[in-house]
Design a protein around this motif. Sequence first.
Motif, PDB file in Angstrom:
ATOM      1  N   ASP A   1      58.290  41.440  41.059  1.00 49.34           N
ATOM      2  CA  ASP A   1      57.751  42.094  39.873  1.00 49.34           C
ATOM      3  C   ASP A   1      56.234  42.021  39.945  1.00 49.34           C
ATOM      4  OD1 ASP A   1      57.019  43.057  37.437  1.00 49.34           O
ATOM      5  OD2 ASP A   1      58.085  41.543  36.240  1.00 49.34           O
ATOM      6  N   LEU A   2      55.602  43.161  40.155  1.00 54.15           N
ATOM      7  CA  LEU A   2      54.154  43.188  40.333  1.00 54.15           C
ATOM      8  C   LEU A   2      53.412  43.396  39.019  1.00 54.15           C
ATOM      9  CD1 LEU A   2      53.841  45.152  43.697  1.00 54.15           C
ATOM     10  CD2 LEU A   2      53.824  42.690  43.293  1.00 54.15           C
ATOM     11  N   ALA A   3      54.091  43.132  37.907  1.00 57.49           N
ATOM     12  CA  ALA A   3      53.391  43.123  36.621  1.00 57.49           C
ATOM     13  C   ALA A   3      52.416  41.947  36.559  1.00 57.49           C
ATOM     14  CB  ALA A   3      54.387  43.040  35.470  1.00 57.49           C
ATOM     15  N   ASP A   4      52.683  40.909  37.351  1.00 55.85           N
ATOM     16  CA  ASP A   4      51.780  39.770  37.439  1.00 55.85           C
ATOM     17  C   ASP A   4      50.488  40.201  38.126  1.00 55.85           C
ATOM     18  OD1 ASP A   4      51.558  36.565  37.520  1.00 55.85           O
ATOM     19  OD2 ASP A   4      50.793  37.391  39.411  1.00 55.85           O
ATOM     20  N   ASP A   5      49.347  39.954  37.494  1.00 56.07           N
ATOM     21  CA  ASP A   5      48.060  40.443  37.998  1.00 56.07           C
ATOM     22  C   ASP A   5      47.741  39.894  39.384  1.00 56.07           C
ATOM     23  OD1 ASP A   5      47.622  41.970  35.767  1.00 56.07           O
ATOM     24  OD2 ASP A   5      46.318  40.512  34.771  1.00 56.07           O
ATOM     25  N   ASP A   6      48.004  38.627  39.613  1.00 60.59           N
ATOM     26  CA  ASP A   6      47.676  38.026  40.901  1.00 60.59           C
ATOM     27  C   ASP A   6      48.520  38.626  42.023  1.00 60.59           C
ATOM     28  OD1 ASP A   6      45.753  36.414  39.760  1.00 60.59           O
ATOM     29  OD2 ASP A   6      47.123  34.711  39.491  1.00 60.59           O
ATOM     30  N   LEU A   7      49.821  38.757  41.779  1.00 61.84           N
ATOM     31  CA  LEU A   7      50.706  39.344  42.789  1.00 61.84           C
ATOM     32  C   LEU A   7      50.349  40.812  43.034  1.00 61.84           C
ATOM     33  CD1 LEU A   7      54.179  37.854  41.792  1.00 61.84           C
ATOM     34  CD2 LEU A   7      52.646  37.104  43.641  1.00 61.84           C
ATOM     35  N   HIS A   8      50.054  41.524  41.955  1.00 58.48           N
ATOM     36  CA  HIS A   8      49.682  42.931  42.071  1.00 58.48           C
ATOM     37  C   HIS A   8      48.403  43.079  42.892  1.00 58.48           C
ATOM     38  CE1 HIS A   8      47.504  46.567  40.575  1.00 58.48           C
ATOM     39  NE2 HIS A   8      48.694  47.117  40.773  1.00 58.48           N
ATOM     40  N   GLY A   9      47.409  42.268  42.607  1.00 59.42           N
ATOM     41  CA  GLY A   9      46.155  42.338  43.340  1.00 59.42           C
ATOM     42  C   GLY A   9      46.328  42.022  44.813  1.00 59.42           C
ATOM     43  N   GLU A  10      47.166  41.037  45.122  1.00 63.90           N
ATOM     44  CA  GLU A  10      47.422  40.695  46.517  1.00 63.90           C
ATOM     45  C   GLU A  10      48.119  41.840  47.243  1.00 63.90           C
ATOM     46  OE1 GLU A  10      49.677  37.280  49.234  1.00 63.90           O
ATOM     47  OE2 GLU A  10      49.897  37.266  47.036  1.00 63.90           O
ATOM     48  N   ALA A  11      49.128  42.433  46.603  1.00 65.31           N
ATOM     49  CA  ALA A  11      49.850  43.552  47.214  1.00 65.31           C
ATOM     50  C   ALA A  11      48.923  44.732  47.453  1.00 65.31           C
ATOM     51  CB  ALA A  11      51.025  43.962  46.333  1.00 65.31           C
ATOM     52  N   LEU A  12      48.054  44.997  46.492  1.00 67.40           N
ATOM     53  CA  LEU A  12      47.125  46.118  46.619  1.00 67.40           C
ATOM     54  C   LEU A  12      46.178  45.893  47.797  1.00 67.40           C
ATOM     55  CD1 LEU A  12      46.535  48.778  45.156  1.00 67.40           C
ATOM     56  CD2 LEU A  12      44.902  47.549  43.708  1.00 67.40           C
ATOM     57  N   ARG A  13      45.659  44.683  47.938  1.00 66.71           N
ATOM     58  CA  ARG A  13      44.750  44.383  49.049  1.00 66.71           C
ATOM     59  C   ARG A  13      45.436  44.536  50.401  1.00 66.71           C
ATOM     60  NH1 ARG A  13      43.276  40.353  45.365  1.00 66.71           N
ATOM     61  NH2 ARG A  13      44.611  38.805  46.425  1.00 66.71           N
ATOM     62  N   LEU A  14      46.661  44.042  50.496  1.00 67.54           N
ATOM     63  CA  LEU A  14      47.385  44.134  51.763  1.00 67.54           C
ATOM     64  C   LEU A  14      47.752  45.586  52.096  1.00 67.54           C
ATOM     65  CD1 LEU A  14      49.745  41.034  51.426  1.00 67.54           C
ATOM     66  CD2 LEU A  14      47.788  41.280  52.973  1.00 67.54           C
ATOM     67  N   LEU A  15      48.138  46.345  51.083  1.00 62.60           N
ATOM     68  CA  LEU A  15      48.530  47.736  51.320  1.00 62.60           C
ATOM     69  C   LEU A  15      47.337  48.577  51.773  1.00 62.60           C
ATOM     70  CD1 LEU A  15      50.805  49.767  51.275  1.00 62.60           C
ATOM     71  CD2 LEU A  15      50.423  50.089  48.823  1.00 62.60           C
ATOM     72  N   ARG A  16      46.156  48.267  51.255  1.00 57.17           N
ATOM     73  CA  ARG A  16      44.957  49.003  51.662  1.00 57.17           C
ATOM     74  C   ARG A  16      44.642  48.821  53.142  1.00 57.17           C
ATOM     75  NH1 ARG A  16      41.345  47.486  46.259  1.00 57.17           N
ATOM     76  NH2 ARG A  16      42.056  49.265  45.000  1.00 57.17           N
ATOM     77  N   LYS A  17      45.104  47.730  53.737  1.00 56.78           N
ATOM     78  CA  LYS A  17      44.839  47.454  55.154  1.00 56.78           C
ATOM     79  C   LYS A  17      46.023  47.812  56.048  1.00 56.78           C
ATOM     80  CE  LYS A  17      41.788  43.550  54.003  1.00 56.78           C
ATOM     81  NZ  LYS A  17      41.592  42.069  54.133  1.00 56.78           N
ATOM     82  N   HIS A  18      47.129  48.229  55.450  1.00 63.90           N
ATOM     83  CA  HIS A  18      48.349  48.467  56.225  1.00 63.90           C
ATOM     84  C   HIS A  18      48.319  49.852  56.880  1.00 63.90           C
ATOM     85  CE1 HIS A  18      52.623  48.757  57.216  1.00 63.90           C
ATOM     86  NE2 HIS A  18      52.677  47.448  57.055  1.00 63.90           N
TER      87      HIS A  18
END
Length: 336
Positions: free
Chosen positions: A274-291
């Motif tokens: 569940d990416l409603a959590d700000d920390d998890l969402h931010g981490e996923a966004l950073r990783l996806l930008r580099k994928h």
Amino acid sequence: MTVVGPFGLSVQDRDLTRDVQTGMDAVEAALAETVKSDVPFITITASHLIEAGGKRFRPLLVMLAAQFGDPYAPGVVPAAVVVELTHLATLYHDDVMDEAPVRRGAPSANSRWDNSVAILTGDFLFSRASQVLADLGPEAVRLQADAFERLVTGQILETAGPGPEDDALRHYLDVIAGKTGSLVAVSCRFGALMSGAEPWMVDILTQYGERMGTAFQLADDVLDIASDGHESGKTPGTDLREGVPTLPILLLQQMPADDADPADARLRELLQLDLADDDLHGEALRLLRKHPALERARRETLRYAEEARALLDPLPECPAKSALQGLCDAVAIRTM
């Protein structure tokens, strides 16, 4: 060189610049007037997104398509108002469904007031679009009704999600065709039709709009991941937070997992949470930008933009055709 319209579109022809700018100015004035109500509060809520600005992409396409006939024909500006009001109405509803706090760099209507106000304001804009449309004749009413049915169908398909036997990527593209392609296509069709362009030109411009709408939405979905929010005007990663799989995610899911890359494994793990959590969402966004999936999404967007460009080939060479070709470049550049 004069800049007209969204994405910094450069129009080098003086006459085209004048015609398009005159039309866009008339649309802007008509939008402000059309949303006025005898109830002051409704005027305020209905003007909210108009005053926030926006790309006015659909009215611009109406104006450019009208160049293949008489750009000053009386139905051109009202048709552009209809498509923009329809688009604005869907944004009010979308923000409620997405629980988005920001739209076009300003607080969304649902966060400034509440969901009920946002939904009812969207309905109000639909009603005003219908009033303007009624004066354009039965064919225009039918075309808009068909486009609106496709738009709503696309939204329902997105909400329902793909079935067990459905290809997720194909389902996603069908959603885009309905939610975005339909209204962009009818924008081009209205411009050409209301200007009295030849029927074969109307058909080509409609097909161009359909393809362009897909490219436009794919670019928006890439921006949702890649931008910091200033260009897109909305909170980055909104679709990611809501669990809405867009092209970068779907392409990632098609790619084999890279067991040697901890970042790939972590991203795939995060996408199951569940990416409603700000920390998890931010981490996923950073990783996806580099994928690598994001780069693949960019290339796919370019492909759709080039297909839209190719559809224009049979049209006569003119400044409006060059401007429509330039939009293909501009939409693609947004993804870079």
